[in-house]
Scaffold this motif. Sequence first.
Motif: not given
Length: 464
Positions: A244-250
Motif C-alpha cells: 500500500r505504501a510502497y508506490a507512494t514514495n514516488t
Amino acid sequence: MSPKTLSEVLAKAGNTVQMLRNSQIGAYVYPVVPPEFSNWRDEQRAWRETAVLFDQSHHMAEIRVTGADAFAMLERLTINSFANFSVGKAKHYVPCSPSGHVIGDVICFRLAEEEFLLVGRAPTITWIQFHAETGGWKVTAERDDRSPSRPMGKPVSRRHYRYQIQGPKAEAILEVLNGGPLPKIKFFNLDWITIAGRKVRALRHGMAGEPGLEVFGPYAEGEEIRAAIVAAGAPFGMRQVGSRAYATNTLESGWIPSPLPAVYTGDAMRAYRDWLPADSYEATGSIGGSFISDNIEDYYLTPYDLGYGPFVKFDHDFIGRAALEAMQGRAHRRKVTFEWNAEDVARINASMLAPGRNFKTIDLPLSNYASASYDKVTMGDKLVGFSMFTGYSYNERCMLSLGMVDADIKEGDILSLTWGEPDGTRKTTVEPHVPTEVRVRVAPVPYSRDARENYVESWRTRTA
C-alpha cells in the motif's frame, strides 16, 4: 476467431481510446508483498525518520541481454548516451518510438562486458525482447516476468530477489550487515557488500529521497537475506514497507511510473503491433481520468514531458532521434508536483457520507485506479497539463499528484484539476460518481525538500 496480436485486438475494437478506457483489467497491483507490515502511515514516516526495507522482488519484469551485440542493440534503443557506460554502472534507460514519444523506462545494469540486466515495467522489457528476437542482433534475451497479481495460493518464484534499504539510518544498518564500513559506491554505480555471509550486488540509489542501497541476488537466497536485514534494522527502528505504501514514495521523490506506451499508431510500429500478443500489457491495460480524446496520440508523451530532457543525447543513433532533434528549440511541458487543496479533498471525502451520487472515491494512500492516469488540469477553460499519479503523503500531510504543465505555467500558480470520469467508463474500478474540480497549486518536483536538497544531480533534480 479470437484476436492473437495487438494489431488484431485494435482492429476488432475500432477505437483504441475507448478500448483502453473501458478495460476490465482493474488497477495496477503490487503483487505478493503484504499490503501492510504495520500501518501505511508509519511505513511512510519511516523513510524520512529512520529506515525502510522495500521488497521489489515481485512487481517488476526483467530481461537479461547477453552477447556480442548487446551493447550496440541497447544503445540503439535508448535516448541515453552509452559513452561512459562501463561495467559496474547502472542507467535510467528510456526508449522512444520513431515519433519521439516514450515507450517506458527501466533501470539498466551493466553487469559484465557483454551482459546487461534491465528491470522495470513491462512495456520497455517487451520492446527490448522484440528487437532481440527480430532485429538480427547477436544477442540472447532471457525474460523473467513479474509475479502474478493474484497467485491464488500457487508458489511464486523469480530469478532474483531485490530489496532496497533506504532512509537516514540506512547506512548504519548496512554497515552492521556488512560487518564494517561500506565501499564508497557512487550514485547509480554497483559494488559488492556482504549480508548473512553472502556476497550480494549493491546499487547506490535513493528512491525515497533518502540515501541507501538496492541489493539483489538469487531468489532462493531472498528469505535468508531479508531476515538478516530485518534483524539488523530492528534496533534502528527500520520498518518493512507493504504494497500500500510502497508506490507512494514516488509522490515525494518525483518519478512518474506509468505513461501510456506510444505503440498504438504509425506505420513504423506496425511490425511491433503484429508481434505483440493479444494478452500483452499494451492490449489489456487501461486509461483512467478526466482527460478524454478520441485520438490515442493525444495520450503520448515526450521525454521532455516526463522530465527526461537531460537524458536526450544526440551522440549516437537511436530510434526516435530525428523526431526529437526536430523538437529542439520548442517550448516543452515540464514535470511538476500538484499540491491538492485540503478543503476540496475534504469535500470529496465527505460526499461518501451523504445520500445520492458521490464524487469519485479517493483511495488512500495510493489513489490511481487505472494502468495509466490522465486527469486534465486547466487554467480557466484552457487545458494546461495532466495529473498522472496521485496519492497521499503522511509525511507532508497532503494529497499530491505528479504530472506536467505547459511551459508558461509558473510554480505557485493555482490551477483546476478535474477528478473523476465524465463519461462513465466500464472499468471495474470506477463506481457511479460525479466529476468535480480540485484546486491544485503547482509545486516543485521532487516535492520532498530532502529529495531536492540531498539527491546528487540527477533526472529528479535537473531541469535542462
